[in-house]
Design an enzyme around this catalytic site. Sequence first.
Site, PDB file in Angstrom:
ATOM      1  N   SER A 176       0.824  -1.200   0.000  1.00  0.00           N
ATOM      2  CA  SER A 176       0.000   0.000   0.000  1.00  0.00           C
ATOM      3  C   SER A 176       0.862   1.256   0.000  1.00  0.00           C
ATOM      4  O   SER A 176       2.060   1.226   0.270  1.00  0.00           O
ATOM      5  CB  SER A 176      -0.937  -0.008   1.206  1.00  0.00           C
ATOM      6  OG  SER A 176      -1.908   0.997   1.088  1.00  0.00           O
ATOM      7  N   ASP A 232       2.672   4.570   1.021  1.00  0.00           N
ATOM      8  CA  ASP A 232       3.357   5.021   2.236  1.00  0.00           C
ATOM      9  C   ASP A 232       3.845   3.890   3.142  1.00  0.00           C
ATOM     10  O   ASP A 232       4.225   4.141   4.282  1.00  0.00           O
ATOM     11  CB  ASP A 232       2.460   5.949   3.075  1.00  0.00           C
ATOM     12  CG  ASP A 232       2.267   7.306   2.415  1.00  0.00           C
ATOM     13  OD1 ASP A 232       3.164   7.720   1.653  1.00  0.00           O
ATOM     14  OD2 ASP A 232       1.233   7.939   2.652  1.00  0.00           O
ATOM     15  N   ASP A 233       3.867   2.658   2.643  1.00  0.00           N
ATOM     16  CA  ASP A 233       4.382   1.563   3.473  1.00  0.00           C
ATOM     17  C   ASP A 233       5.899   1.464   3.433  1.00  0.00           C
ATOM     18  O   ASP A 233       6.482   0.696   4.196  1.00  0.00           O
ATOM     19  CB  ASP A 233       3.761   0.227   3.042  1.00  0.00           C
ATOM     20  CG  ASP A 233       2.357   0.034   3.601  1.00  0.00           C
ATOM     21  OD1 ASP A 233       1.910   0.922   4.350  1.00  0.00           O
ATOM     22  OD2 ASP A 233       1.710  -0.985   3.285  1.00  0.00           O
ATOM     23  N   HIS A 263      -0.486   3.380  -4.670  1.00  0.00           N
ATOM     24  CA  HIS A 263      -1.784   4.033  -4.718  1.00  0.00           C
ATOM     25  C   HIS A 263      -2.728   3.236  -5.614  1.00  0.00           C
ATOM     26  O   HIS A 263      -2.336   2.748  -6.678  1.00  0.00           O
ATOM     27  CB  HIS A 263      -1.638   5.460  -5.261  1.00  0.00           C
ATOM     28  CG  HIS A 263      -2.796   6.347  -4.943  1.00  0.00           C
ATOM     29  ND1 HIS A 263      -3.975   6.257  -5.635  1.00  0.00           N
ATOM     30  CD2 HIS A 263      -2.958   7.320  -4.010  1.00  0.00           C
ATOM     31  CE1 HIS A 263      -4.827   7.153  -5.150  1.00  0.00           C
ATOM     32  NE2 HIS A 263      -4.234   7.814  -4.169  1.00  0.00           N
ATOM     33  N   ASP A 305      10.635   0.165  13.784  1.00  0.00           N
ATOM     34  CA  ASP A 305      11.081   1.173  14.750  1.00  0.00           C
ATOM     35  C   ASP A 305       9.912   1.957  15.333  1.00  0.00           C
ATOM     36  O   ASP A 305       9.990   2.471  16.457  1.00  0.00           O
ATOM     37  CB  ASP A 305      12.090   2.119  14.103  1.00  0.00           C
ATOM     38  CG  ASP A 305      11.572   2.708  12.797  1.00  0.00           C
ATOM     39  OD1 ASP A 305      11.092   1.924  11.955  1.00  0.00           O
ATOM     40  OD2 ASP A 305      11.649   3.934  12.619  1.00  0.00           O
ATOM     41  N   LEU A 351     -28.764  11.396 -32.848  1.00  0.00           N
ATOM     42  CA  LEU A 351     -29.658  11.476 -31.699  1.00  0.00           C
ATOM     43  C   LEU A 351     -31.080  11.057 -32.053  1.00  0.00           C
ATOM     44  O   LEU A 351     -31.494  11.123 -33.220  1.00  0.00           O
ATOM     45  CB  LEU A 351     -29.681  12.903 -31.158  1.00  0.00           C
ATOM     46  CG  LEU A 351     -28.410  13.434 -30.484  1.00  0.00           C
ATOM     47  CD1 LEU A 351     -28.542  14.931 -30.242  1.00  0.00           C
ATOM     48  CD2 LEU A 351     -28.135  12.699 -29.179  1.00  0.00           C
ATOM     49  N   SER A 401     -26.768   4.319 -32.004  1.00  0.00           N
ATOM     50  CA  SER A 401     -25.365   3.846 -31.872  1.00  0.00           C
ATOM     51  C   SER A 401     -24.470   4.946 -31.296  1.00  0.00           C
ATOM     52  O   SER A 401     -23.644   5.526 -32.012  1.00  0.00           O
ATOM     53  CB  SER A 401     -24.821   3.342 -33.216  1.00  0.00           C
ATOM     54  OG  SER A 401     -25.072   4.216 -34.271  1.00  0.00           O
TER      55      SER A 401
END
Length: 635
Positions: A31, A33-34, A113, A167, A468, A541
Amino acid sequence: MEFIAEKTLSATEVVQEYAAKDILRFITCGSVDDGKSTLIGRLLFETDSLYEDQIQAGIEASKRYGTQGAKLDFALLVDGLVSEREQGITIDVAHIYFSTRKRNYIVADTPGHEQYTRNMVTGASNADTAVLIIDASKGLKTQTKRHSYLMGLMGINRVIVAINKMDLVGYSEEVFDSIREEFNNFHTKVAISQVDYLPISALNGDNLVTLSDKMPWYKGLSLLDILDTYSPKVIEDLKKPFRMPVQWVNRPNSSFRGYAGSLISGSVSVGDRVRIYPSGVESSIQAIYTFDGYKQKAQCDESVTLLLNTDVDVSRGDLICEINTPVEASDQFEVNVTWMSEQALMPGRNYLIKFGSLTVNGMITLIKHKVDVNTLTTLSAKVLELNEIAVCNLSLDRNVPFEPYSSNRSLGGFIFIDRSTNQTVGAGVINFALRRSRNIHLQHIAIDKKLRSTLKKQKPCVLWLTGLSGAGKSTIANTLEQRLYQEGYHTYLLDGDNLRHGLNRDLGFTDEDRVENIRRAIEVSRLMVDAGLIVISSFISPFKSEREVARSKFEHGEFFEIFVDVTLSEAERRDPKGLYRKARLGELKNFTGIDSIYEKPLCADLTLNTMILSPNESVNKIMAMLYSEGVLSDE
């Protein structure tokens, strides 16, 4: 901070030493920031793989972007893009080279990310193994699980789980054991067969190259020592049968015809018998050439040019194989798909499917289920959104030689390419061929399109009217068919509303149903052109990609896209069926132009502005185009 003294080896000796060692390719994933980039930066520093100017540049970047004050921020040694440094995340896949006394390494630092999951898949597709990093202070996250599932999917079945930032938790053995147990319960559900765990602090270098005295309870190896025990997949591939996809037909003159490519498995020697796919033709190897000249034998991962003893038809995308271990060929498969585009995958939509150097047309015909990466449960799905993973059925427009991805990554992996943008939008792996593909054969029919059209004394084609609702397509189509009938031509009019009363009555108006609606209309139009008719197909279409697919299904000069153009406000003013009013009131969902898009044709064969032209004037323009294109004749 001092750089270790330079090696005393000469440049030639360094190159020879490097070439003599094997290469292990691995990725770092997990993930955001790991600590993936920090780990790689620290590894480079600890293994003396950085030059003084690189370290100095890292220090300068640390002062501007870093999180460690004046200290060297090791992540910035890897995150090279300005946007990466500013955001403190990895966006692109960075490939870094370093070497130890035992072997050479290529490490891909993949982004954590979720938005860049597709980049992680790219890195994993070429890796021998992976270092999955978990933040000890935060534990497993959704993206950790997604990356774990993808690693198994991409054939990485042995991984190192590095529990980082020890740590921050006081180097606690209890925290390490808790995360290890949680991941153990998860990884048994994915295709990862072996996991090596170790606690680390990438920032401080604990347990990366040497064991740390801060975690005496850990009795295993350092990260680098564990990596040294892993075997590159190329060693396994070398034991497999010979396979070489042809990337280029090398013909510098009329007396030389070679087939260039890279061996994806096995080895080949001069004199070996081979078989070429998809033709099945057999031959033997006359000569093998590399950049360094003639060779008697080549093996996996080498780039070569092969000369055959017989003059056979071999093209880019063909496969040259060992004769006694044939591959299968099929056009329908069960596949695992990872979707990488913000525009959803829809069954029935055509994509370019690329297998190595071979590109074919194909579509997903069925999404069997998608996978919830948190629970690994299966969920029903009609479409596949960005970063979703699913098991699907894939259909191609021709047979392709293959092996399941679990047996051969190169022959079992493929990518989806959007036909309009030419962007890679998905990746997939083959599980197996569908049995139905072996039971369906194209039946030869004696009376063909040419004979049918000759009998009718006309050139068949399809006139594809798009625009359309309310633009005037149906009115123009009716008037056009009457005009052609009066002049003695054989026609058929396919109207979108009429098809929805019969063949397409089971379809709604969601984007995926619109795609399927047009797919069926294309196939009916194609059959009627084959019958020798002039087909007038009148459909909204709305999607450019489907109209391009329609064009691709016909021979040159058989398909004419006619854009019946009108502004949305004018179409609403006309509103012959009262549909716009219902859509504005919210009584009609997914109506084109209101809450569903219409992609205007950019290069239509003919554009008719029905705010200026009457139906008869529009038909006159169509007739003029058909005469100029040779579809109609004055004779």
